[in-house]
Design an enzyme around this catalytic site. Structure first.
Site, PDB file in Angstrom:
ATOM      1  CE  LYS A  84    -107.443  37.881  -8.506  1.00  0.00           C
ATOM      2  NZ  LYS A  84    -108.583  36.958  -8.768  1.00  0.00           N
ATOM      3  CB  SER A 159    -110.123  36.717  -5.316  1.00  0.00           C
ATOM      4  OG  SER A 159    -109.828  36.140  -6.586  1.00  0.00           O
ATOM      5  CB  SER A 183    -112.308  35.253  -8.304  1.00  0.00           C
ATOM      6  OG  SER A 183    -112.336  34.615  -7.060  1.00  0.00           O
TER       7      SER A 183
END
Length: 472
Positions: A84, A159, A183
């Protein structure tokens, strides 16, 4: 290679080196010599190219290595994956989903990146996230959103939306995710994946987390199978055991022990769950009772100010980023942060004097949460108060007062576990929305209860295998 269209969705499954393997299965095939690690990396890169024109999940590509697999092996040796884009990976820029600065290549791996690499994965790049991970959807003010592979008109969550979209579409078997308010679990629920948020401290913390007055962030992965989540956690624990938490060890299936499970169909902050989500949670409770577990209503009596306090803390994080952004890039300009980030910052500036009370009350949430577990082994709830929204509903371009109200009535269950530091897991339910989108359910446990969470996840997965995008 072309992606396979499914109505308004897309997936990359095909007859290649990856096949329909999860990460454990692919690593086993590589270990046995049935598939080459370099071949797996090449085919994964092709799958990513095939779907990413539709999904827009990738921030940075990295060329597949000529020969894959970590020299020292590892449980996922040779398995292609992504990191990520809020985590440093040496040689790749870290952009945090923001247009407020020009990212520069990282000089070193972040602590979690080193832990992740110890599993043997082959990193093919970095996935997109909303600015600084603040939003439960991966959408932007001036760029294309990340799209849900089950239906590209809908959010992939946030996220960790980019990671979830790639894994759900079959581009890679698992990918890095992290969770500061939901997230990992939110995109897992939106995309029909398994997403385990570990206990605070179970996985190594990055430097930024250690500096927070209340560390709410945990790293992990999103995957299509429970055994991948279990294998990751066992490998993470082998890399660095936590001296004060009960060991998880290797979890390979359900336990014989029957559990007492508390049922929370509605949020502790008073937000009511929509019909489809409630039906998924109640049906899961019925399945658990059929399997011999006891399911009874539970109550989580958090402070009525919890939502406002979490929002204030969230705003404080945006304020701190705006104040220290030059550490990310000399050209950082907080005026270029997106409207959600700016709105959070401004909302915090209106209440900043209350910060000591906010922190005190958030820390005391642990007492009320522990009381909710009296008589129960786990708590069962929705992941989110309503089903996955269409793109645009939570866009940062929505006026801040309206947007924050929408977010708070959507993300009504996950933040408590971040504040308290307890583990929880999102699992795909047997239900789907009218548009065929997944609906997630969540189990939460006491600190250190990851083994119990994985055992119940294995049992539900075996009882009714998770829906597969390639079968639609």
């Amino acid at each position: 290679m072309t992606a396979f269209e499914i109505r308004t969705g897309v997936h990359a499954f095909r007859d290649d080196a990856l096949g329909e393997h999860d990460a454990v299965g692919l690593a086993d095939a590589i270990r046995r010599g049935e598939v080459g690690a370099a071949e797996a990396a090449r085919d994964a890169a092709e799958r990513v190219r095939a779907v990413d024109a539709r999904l827009r999940a990738v921030e940075v590509h990295s060329s597949p290595p000529a020969s894959g697999g970590a020299p020292g092996g590892g449980v996922f040796a040779g398995v292609p994956t992504f990191v990520k884009d809020n985590t440093d990976y040496r040689g790749l820029p870290t952009g945090h989903g923001s247009s407020a600065f020009r990212p520069r290549p990282a000089r070193n791996h972040a602590p979690f990146a080193r832990q992740f690499l110890s599993t043997g994965v082959t990193v093919l790049g970095k996935t997109r996230l909303p600015e600084f991970g603040f939003s439960p959807t991966t959408e932007y003010e001036g760029a294309e959103p990340v799209r849900n592979p089950w239906h590209t008109g809908y959010s992939a969550g946030g996220s960790s939306g980019g990671s979830a979209a790639l894994v759900a579409a079959g581009a890679v078997p698992l990918a890095h995710a992290n969770d500061g308010g939901g997230s990992i679990r939110i995109p897992a629920a939106c995309c029909g994946l398994v997403g385990l948020k570990p206990t605070r401290g179970r996985v190594v913390a990055n430097a930024q987390s250690r500096m927070l007055p209340l560390d709410i962030v945990a790293d992990g992965v999103v995957s299509r199978s429970v055994r991948d989540a279990a294998a990751f956690l066992a490998a993470a624990e082998a890399y660095r055991p936590h001296p004060k938490l009960p060991p998880v060890g290797s979890v390979e299936g359900p336990a014989k022990r029957r559990l007492r499970i508390g049922l929370l169909p509605d949020s502790p902050n008073g937000v009511r769950t929509d019909t489809a989500t409630r039906a998924a949670v109640l049906a899961t409770g019925e399945a658990l009772e059929r399997l011999g577990h006891t399911v009874e209503p539970a109550v989580v009596a958090v402070d009525p100010r919890f939502t406002d306090d979490f929002l204030a803390y969230w705003g404080m994080l945006s304020f701190l980023i705006g104040a220290t952004g030059r550490s990310l890039g000399a050209d950082f300009d907080r005026r270029r942060m997106d409207p959600l980030s700016r709105g959070l910052r401004e909302s915090y500036l209106a209440v900043w004097r209350q910060t000591p009370g906010v922190l005190r009350r958030l820390r005391s949430t642990a007492v009320a949460y522990a009381a909710a577990f009296r008589g129960f082994d786990l708590l069962l709830s929705p992941v989110l108060a309503h089903t996955t929204p269409r793109l645009g509903h939570l866009s940062p371009t929505v006026p801040y007062p309206q947007l924050i109200e929408r977010i708070l009535t959507y993300v009504a269950f996950t933040p408590v576990d971040n504040v308290v530091g307890t583990p929880s897991i999102s699992l795909p339910s047997a239900h789907a929305t009218d548009d065929g989108l997944p609906v997630g359910v969540m189990f939460a446990g006491r600190p250190g209860a990851e083994r119990t969470l994985l055992e119940i996840a294995f049992e539900l997965e075996a009882d009714r295998p998770f829906r597969r995008i390639q079968d639609l």
